[in-house]
Write a protein that holds these residues in place. Structure first.
Motif, PDB file in Angstrom:
ATOM      1  N   GLU A 279      -4.452 -12.822 -35.752  1.00 54.76           N
ATOM      2  CA  GLU A 279      -4.766 -11.986 -34.387  1.00 54.76           C
ATOM      3  C   GLU A 279      -3.726 -12.248 -33.462  1.00 54.76           C
ATOM      4  O   GLU A 279      -3.292 -11.520 -32.735  1.00 54.76           O
ATOM      5  N   VAL A 283      -1.119  -9.178 -31.888  1.00 60.81           N
ATOM      6  CA  VAL A 283      -0.785  -8.761 -30.310  1.00 60.81           C
ATOM      7  C   VAL A 283       0.801  -8.937 -30.125  1.00 60.81           C
ATOM      8  O   VAL A 283       1.393  -8.262 -29.328  1.00 60.81           O
ATOM      9  N   ALA A 287       3.191  -6.203 -28.750  1.00 63.99           N
ATOM     10  CA  ALA A 287       3.899  -6.515 -27.478  1.00 63.99           C
ATOM     11  C   ALA A 287       5.303  -6.408 -27.477  1.00 63.99           C
ATOM     12  O   ALA A 287       6.091  -5.583 -26.898  1.00 63.99           O
ATOM     13  N   LEU A 292       1.939  -2.890 -26.490  1.00 67.36           N
ATOM     14  CA  LEU A 292       0.749  -3.243 -25.412  1.00 67.36           C
ATOM     15  C   LEU A 292       1.397  -4.295 -24.293  1.00 67.36           C
ATOM     16  O   LEU A 292       2.367  -4.610 -24.698  1.00 67.36           O
ATOM     17  N   ASP A 293       0.656  -4.291 -23.225  1.00 64.58           N
ATOM     18  CA  ASP A 293       1.137  -5.215 -22.231  1.00 64.58           C
ATOM     19  C   ASP A 293       0.460  -6.633 -22.708  1.00 64.58           C
ATOM     20  O   ASP A 293      -0.709  -6.859 -22.699  1.00 64.58           O
ATOM     21  N   GLU A 294       1.440  -7.476 -22.861  1.00 60.92           N
ATOM     22  CA  GLU A 294       0.974  -8.804 -23.562  1.00 60.92           C
ATOM     23  C   GLU A 294       0.054  -9.446 -22.700  1.00 60.92           C
ATOM     24  O   GLU A 294      -1.024 -10.068 -23.278  1.00 60.92           O
ATOM     25  N   ALA A 296      -1.896  -8.688 -20.270  1.00 60.40           N
ATOM     26  CA  ALA A 296      -3.124  -8.300 -20.051  1.00 60.40           C
ATOM     27  C   ALA A 296      -3.866  -8.205 -21.473  1.00 60.40           C
ATOM     28  O   ALA A 296      -5.078  -8.546 -21.198  1.00 60.40           O
ATOM     29  N   THR A 297      -3.465  -8.217 -22.413  1.00 59.01           N
ATOM     30  CA  THR A 297      -4.216  -8.132 -23.915  1.00 59.01           C
ATOM     31  C   THR A 297      -4.786  -9.443 -23.723  1.00 59.01           C
ATOM     32  O   THR A 297      -5.819  -9.476 -24.314  1.00 59.01           O
ATOM     33  N   VAL A 298      -3.810 -10.546 -23.823  1.00 62.17           N
ATOM     34  CA  VAL A 298      -4.327 -11.828 -24.069  1.00 62.17           C
ATOM     35  C   VAL A 298      -5.473 -12.222 -23.285  1.00 62.17           C
ATOM     36  O   VAL A 298      -6.258 -12.902 -23.611  1.00 62.17           O
ATOM     37  N   GLU A 300      -7.328 -10.603 -21.664  1.00 60.03           N
ATOM     38  CA  GLU A 300      -8.739  -9.630 -22.206  1.00 60.03           C
ATOM     39  C   GLU A 300      -9.472 -10.255 -23.268  1.00 60.03           C
ATOM     40  O   GLU A 300     -10.662 -10.552 -23.291  1.00 60.03           O
ATOM     41  N   ILE A 301      -8.470 -10.586 -24.302  1.00 62.04           N
ATOM     42  CA  ILE A 301      -9.102 -11.217 -25.699  1.00 62.04           C
ATOM     43  C   ILE A 301      -9.880 -12.612 -25.281  1.00 62.04           C
ATOM     44  O   ILE A 301     -10.914 -12.944 -25.703  1.00 62.04           O
ATOM     45  N   HIS A 317      -1.776 -18.491 -28.218  1.00 58.84           N
ATOM     46  CA  HIS A 317      -1.198 -17.948 -26.698  1.00 58.84           C
ATOM     47  C   HIS A 317      -1.550 -18.999 -25.662  1.00 58.84           C
ATOM     48  O   HIS A 317      -1.573 -18.758 -24.427  1.00 58.84           O
TER      49      HIS A 317
END
Ligand code: PBG
Length: 329
Positions: A279, A283, A287, A292-294, A296-298, A300-301, A317
């Motif tokens: 996972e 990401v 990224a 992907l915007d790392e 924001a993605t992290v 969010e997850i 992360h």
């Protein structure tokens, strides 16, 4: 009352309003950082894990340095995985009191006594065949014969300073056997975080590269859960609770949100979600490719795992997330 009396956007109309009604908190104190500690690396040496950009195998000194920065960033703790110099059929380096996890545990506890020290209890990094238990002549993993070895390992980790031992082997009865062994050794304060709902998942691929723990034959479907078996996963988790687990875990996290939700609703024990190596790799690679915007993605997850019902999250992360959360505050 429906529209136009009810307007959901009213609660989203300003930053103050959005913050007032926001439901799920994410804080660094909810995160655990996994570390790979290698017995064969010299002091100061670090080795990148190709499939997990940003993750490295560490020496014991390196692990202490990571623990220090975890503490500074406000993380809850670290989760140690050991890469031993010696592997054999039974995984005997796992319960060696001078083993790499044991020495790292003592060093980290001394340097950062307040940081939670969690150790992974399993044999797959220590066996020459890469399975999570001992084998019979036909290559089947023996359950009951493996339990004692796991108990020795957990006791040895706890003596070296682990606050929490986390069995990830998926043998039946391991939680009860570990609890009894710890209690017998006056280690009643050592907690057990059970990898309860652990699935036979493709998302562990990068971890197995990092830890050199891929099975040399076959797979782990004889002991880990089948991907589609949610009811069986709940049964498995409730058995761990009955055996005396202090905390439960769902692993992997992202494709298993239904089980995080179901377990949070059906059991009062603190619940962990393991945001696993694959996972993280998805990401990071996306990224790095600019897809992907790392940040924001992290975030969010991790927020979504808290929303699903996880109290704590184990994630590679963790340090980045802690920094981003500080910037956001
Ligand atoms: C050891 C263990 C594994 C992981 C945690 N403990 C690998 C496996 O079961 O093959 C996976 C962690 C990750 O992918 O980040 N049994």
């Amino acid at each position: 009352m429906a529209f136009p009396v009810t307007r959901m956007r009213r609660l989203r109309s300003s930053k103050a309003m959005r913050e007032f009604v926001h439901e799920t908190d994410l804080d660094a104190s909810r995160l655990l950082l996994p570390l790979f500690v290698s017995e064969t690396l010299g002091e100061g040496e670090r080795e990148p894990v190709e499939s997990m950009p940003g993750v490295e195998r560490l020496s014991i000194g390196g692990a202490v340095a990571e623990a220090r920065s975890a503490k500074q960033l406000g993380l809850a703790g670290v989760l140690l995985f050991g890469l031993p110099a010696h592997k054999d059929g039974r995984g005997s380096s796992a319960w060696d009191d001078e083993g790499v996890v044991q020495l790292a545990s003592t060093a980290i506890k001394q340097a950062e006594p307040e940081l939670l020290l969690v150790t992974d209890v399993c044999l797959c990094e220590y066996t020459d065949h890469g399975h999570c238990g001992v084998l019979d002549a036909g290559g089947r993993v023996l359950n009951d014969e493996t339990l004692e070895l796991l108990a020795w390992t957990a006791v040895s980790h706890a003596r070296a300073g682990a606050d929490i031992v986390a069995p990830s082997d998926m043998m039946d009865g391991r939680v009860g056997v570990l609890r009894a062994a710890l209690d017998d050794e006056q280690l009643a304060d050592t907690a057990i975080l059970a990898y309860s709902a652990k699935f036979a998942s493709a998302f562990y691929g990068p971890f197995r590269e990092a830890a050199g723990s891929a099975p040399s034959f076959g797979d782990r479907r004889g002991y880990q859960l089948e991907v589609g078996n949610g009811r069986q996963a709940l049964r498995e988790a409730l058995l761990d609770a009955d055996e005396g687990a202090d905390m439960l875990m769902v692993k992997p996290a992202l494709a298993y949100g239904d089980l995080i939700g179901a377990l949070a609703a059906s059991c009062d024990l603190p619940l962990a979600a393991y945001n696993v190596s694959g996972e993280y790799a998805m990401v990071r690679h996306a990224a790095l490719a600019g897809a992907l915007d790392e940040r924001a993605t992290v975030l969010e997850i991790l927020t979504s795992l808290r929303r699903a019902g996880a109290d704590v999250i184990i994630t590679y992360h963790a340090k980045d997330a802690a920094r981003w959360l500080q910037e956001r505050a």
